[in-house]
Design a protein around this motif. Structure first.
Motif, mmCIF file in Angstrom:
data_model
loop_
_atom_site.group_PDB
_atom_site.id
_atom_site.type_symbol
_atom_site.label_atom_id
_atom_site.label_comp_id
_atom_site.label_asym_id
_atom_site.label_seq_id
_atom_site.Cartn_x
_atom_site.Cartn_y
_atom_site.Cartn_z
ATOM 1 N N THR A 436 43.504 52.163 30.827
ATOM 2 C CA THR A 436 43.376 51.301 32.285
ATOM 3 C C THR A 436 42.107 51.012 32.602
ATOM 4 O OG1 THR A 436 45.612 52.384 32.903
ATOM 5 C CG2 THR A 436 44.062 51.231 34.516
ATOM 6 N N GLN A 437 41.192 52.266 32.387
ATOM 7 C CA GLN A 437 39.851 51.898 32.773
ATOM 8 C C GLN A 437 39.150 51.058 31.769
ATOM 9 O OE1 GLN A 437 37.420 55.391 31.878
ATOM 10 N NE2 GLN A 437 35.896 54.945 32.995
ATOM 11 N N GLN A 438 39.560 50.983 30.493
ATOM 12 C CA GLN A 438 38.824 49.923 29.563
ATOM 13 C C GLN A 438 39.476 48.385 29.900
ATOM 14 O OE1 GLN A 438 39.908 52.363 26.417
ATOM 15 N NE2 GLN A 438 37.972 52.557 25.555
ATOM 16 N N LEU A 439 40.887 48.488 30.238
ATOM 17 C CA LEU A 439 41.500 47.050 30.532
ATOM 18 C C LEU A 439 41.212 46.580 31.996
ATOM 19 C CD1 LEU A 439 44.927 47.779 28.904
ATOM 20 C CD2 LEU A 439 42.651 46.954 27.725
ATOM 21 N N THR A 440 40.735 47.307 32.679
ATOM 22 C CA THR A 440 40.554 46.692 34.238
ATOM 23 C C THR A 440 39.513 45.658 34.231
ATOM 24 O OG1 THR A 440 41.363 48.738 35.017
ATOM 25 C CG2 THR A 440 39.950 47.289 36.419
ATOM 26 N N PRO A 441 38.197 45.616 33.351
ATOM 27 C CA PRO A 441 37.361 44.666 33.747
ATOM 28 C C PRO A 441 38.066 43.355 33.206
ATOM 29 C CG PRO A 441 36.379 46.379 32.612
ATOM 30 C CD PRO A 441 37.855 46.940 32.677
ATOM 31 N N MET A 442 38.943 43.467 32.169
ATOM 32 C CA MET A 442 39.619 41.982 31.805
ATOM 33 C C MET A 442 40.209 41.525 33.160
ATOM 34 S SD MET A 442 40.071 39.856 29.363
ATOM 35 C CE MET A 442 40.640 38.529 30.003
ATOM 36 N N ILE A 443 40.906 42.085 34.076
ATOM 37 C CA ILE A 443 41.647 41.562 35.401
ATOM 38 C C ILE A 443 40.331 41.007 36.031
ATOM 39 C CG2 ILE A 443 42.826 42.207 37.149
ATOM 40 C CD1 ILE A 443 44.707 42.312 34.632
ATOM 41 N N GLU A 444 39.318 41.530 36.258
ATOM 42 C CA GLU A 444 38.199 41.315 37.032
ATOM 43 C C GLU A 444 37.437 39.749 36.305
ATOM 44 O OE1 GLU A 444 35.082 44.195 36.708
ATOM 45 O OE2 GLU A 444 36.592 45.830 37.723
ATOM 46 N N LEU A 445 37.511 39.677 35.046
ATOM 47 C CA LEU A 445 37.099 38.469 34.281
ATOM 48 C C LEU A 445 38.252 37.409 34.659
ATOM 49 C CD1 LEU A 445 35.563 36.670 32.428
ATOM 50 C CD2 LEU A 445 36.728 37.882 30.591
ATOM 51 N N ALA A 446 39.569 37.853 34.519
ATOM 52 C CA ALA A 446 40.490 36.553 34.679
ATOM 53 C C ALA A 446 40.222 36.024 36.231
ATOM 54 C CB ALA A 446 41.781 37.278 34.606
ATOM 55 N N ARG A 447 40.089 36.994 37.044
ATOM 56 C CA ARG A 447 39.998 36.595 38.762
ATOM 57 C C ARG A 447 38.722 35.846 38.849
ATOM 58 N NH1 ARG A 447 40.894 42.235 41.986
ATOM 59 N NH2 ARG A 447 40.159 40.850 43.684
ATOM 60 N N GLU A 448 37.603 36.330 38.273
ATOM 61 C CA GLU A 448 36.419 35.292 38.278
ATOM 62 C C GLU A 448 36.965 33.725 37.727
ATOM 63 O OE1 GLU A 448 33.198 36.285 35.709
ATOM 64 O OE2 GLU A 448 33.286 38.409 36.503
ATOM 65 N N MET A 449 37.719 33.808 36.659
ATOM 66 C CA MET A 449 38.284 32.499 36.103
ATOM 67 C C MET A 449 39.368 31.806 36.875
ATOM 68 S SD MET A 449 37.614 33.376 32.021
ATOM 69 C CE MET A 449 37.535 31.408 31.533
ATOM 70 N N GLY A 450 39.643 32.314 38.157
ATOM 71 C CA GLY A 450 40.700 31.873 38.870
ATOM 72 C C GLY A 450 42.087 32.329 38.858
ATOM 73 N N TYR A 451 42.428 33.476 38.061
ATOM 74 C CA TYR A 451 43.776 33.935 37.846
ATOM 75 C C TYR A 451 43.793 34.828 39.180
ATOM 76 C CZ TYR A 451 43.824 32.069 33.274
ATOM 77 O OH TYR A 451 44.036 31.242 32.185
ATOM 78 N N LYS A 452 45.158 34.860 39.670
ATOM 79 C CA LYS A 452 45.514 35.830 40.389
ATOM 80 C C LYS A 452 46.031 37.036 39.972
ATOM 81 C CE LYS A 452 47.041 32.249 43.827
ATOM 82 N NZ LYS A 452 47.419 31.061 43.133
ATOM 83 N N ALA A 453 45.502 38.284 40.489
ATOM 84 C CA ALA A 453 45.829 39.646 39.805
ATOM 85 C C ALA A 453 47.237 39.794 40.458
ATOM 86 C CB ALA A 453 44.981 40.689 40.496
#
Ligand SMILES: [Zn+2]
Length: 469
Positions: A436-453
């Motif tokens: 989870t720790q390793q995958l969480t930054p991907m969620i942050e990146l997706a949010r930066e790119m306009g995706y809703k978590a």
């Protein structure tokens, strides 16, 4: 009549609902680096992507038992080395599986097949190198599986026969730390599922084809419903360098260190055929005779050679069995300044060649100023870190020079991920290949790119299900 219509309407409604159904099951590789397995449920049909082993668990088991051997499914399930696909049975998915699609030849993607694929009446599909490696593993472990096996060239497609319809699975060539790696595009009526596990974007690979950007752009136009993506280094602010950079690092160490009369041993991942090529190429420039020793080296090099992807096969002498390894090491001992040895043991694995050399269990002793080059990185699992540290200690006591991390990763960094998302423009993003720790930054990146978590980018864990609408 009205009743009849209601009946038809509800039948149609249910039929359409079934048609539209799409669920992603994150079976393995979402809590850890290993045992990768994702299942797509399309209502009548289900498709499996990868079936990998969790390697640290296996390494620990080997340590306990001190010798490599074949294991039973029960034992591997007991230590958590296999993805928990038994959970799918309760969901009624087992009999709906129509294909098992394999992205590449790494054990954390195909290593569970000998123990779990028999449970499905479905073919295994992969590129020639992936399938050649799989067959060697099955031979080695003396396991027969009932599944049909289909070999597919990079950048071609396989037709999956479903209950009522067929699906196209497209194996799009991509770059990684082993050859003939694919991103798999599964074309469904609801859009494409793009399984991008593992990859980096390397436009100048040392061996094999570059990424097929045209195919990625084409499926983007078609519409990517979901991207299941290797997010291991989503937290690293970088673009992972090309394998040509790793080749330059190998050149730098081999061609510039003072090594005229000393032994040179190089260890790298057995499945990294491009890296092996660079090591052999510069070994030849040093005018040294090149020996490759270790069972797994032999396995992957033979597989590459069988599929016509081992351009250096004639430049090396391979030793796999105990007596071959010993006779090569005796030769190297007599003429170490004219020899270069490529061997297993970069993770300090018990029983590997470097491990046994460090324990003086083989007929070659290191002397001060001999060189060991690690064209690798220690996998950040406690068991690997401890094994490597202890082996390093033993080697340093012998006065050996150690060169760590002459290496470039096969996994894309955050900026590779950003580029991939821009190219394929997926509706949903599902990070995989880590904790989870390793995958969480991907969620942050997706949010930066306009995706809703939680709506368009989804942090999943092993054993969960996600319904896509
Ligand atoms: Zn991999």
């Amino acid at each position: 009549m009205i009743k009849h219509n209601i009946y038809i309407n509800s039948f149609l409604y249910n039929f359409r609902k079934e048609e539209k159904k799409m669920e992603i099951h994150s079976v393995g590789g979402f809590n850890e680096v290993g045992k990768n397995m994702t299942v797509v449920n399309l209502g009548d049909d289900a498709i499996i992507f990868d079936m990998g082993l969790y390697l640290p668990a296996v390494v620990e088991l080997q340590e306990e038992e001190m010798q490599p051997q074949t294991y039973s499914e029960k034992k591997l399930r007991g230590i958590g080395a296999l993805p928990d696909d038994v959970a799918l049975d309760k969901l009624g998915l087992r009999n709906k599986v129509r294909a098992i699609l394999l992205g590449h030849a790494h054990l954390d993607h195909i290593g569970a097949i000998p123990y779990a694929s028999y449970r499905y009446k479905a073919p295994l599909v992969g590129t020639p190198f992936t399938i050649a490696v799989l067959k060697k593993i099955l031979e080695d472990e003396k396991i027969k599986i009932p599944n049909k096996i289909a070999t597919l060239n990079p950048n071609s497609s396989f037709t999956i026969k479903g209950k009522k319809r067929n699906y196209k699975a497209e194996f799009i060539n991509i770059t990684h730390s082993t050859i003939q790696t694919s991103m798999i595009a599964l074309h469904t009526p609801q859009g494409v599922i793009l399984y991008a596990n593992d990859f980096k974007l390397d436009n100048t690979p040392v061996l094999g084809l570059p990424p097929n950007y045209n195919a990625l752009k084409r499926i983007a136009k078609e519409g990517v419903k979901a991207l299941v993506v290797d997010s291991l280094y989503s937290g690293a602010n970088k673009k992972t360098p090309s394998e040509k950079v790793a080749r330059a690092l190998v050149e730098e160490v081999l061609m510039t260190i003072k090594n005229e009369s000393s032994a040179i041993f190089v260890s790298t991942f057995s499945s990294h055929i491009a890296r092996l090529k660079s090591i052999v190429d510069y070994g030849k420039k040093l005018n040294r005779k090149i020996y490759v020793i270790g069972r797994s080296m032999n396995k992957y090099i033979s597989a590459a050679n069988e599929v016509g992807m081992c351009p250096f096969r004639r430049d090396i002498t391979i030793g796999s069995y105990k007596n071959q390894v010993e006779s090569i090491l005796k030769k190297v001992k007599r003429d170490k300044k004219n020899s270069l040895v490529i061997c297993t043991g970069h993770q300090g694995e018990p029983g590997s060649i470097l491990d046994r050399l460090s324990r003086k269990k083989l007929p070659f002793e290191f002397s001060p100023n001999d060189n060991i080059i690690f064209s690798s990185k220690t996998i950040p699992a406690p068991v690997n870190i401890a094994n490597k540290e202890n082996m390093d200690k033993r080697l340093r006591k012998l006065g050996v020079r150690l060169f760590d991390e002459v290496h470039v990763s096969g996994h894309g960094g955050r900026e590779d991920l950003r580029d991939l998302i821009s190219i394929v423009n997926p509706e949903n993003i599902i990070p995989s290949h880590g904790s989870t720790q390793q995958l969480t930054p991907m969620i942050e990146l997706a949010r930066e790119m306009g995706y809703k978590a939680g709506k368009e980018c989804h942090l999943m864990q092993d054993g969960q299900k996600l319904r896509l609408r």
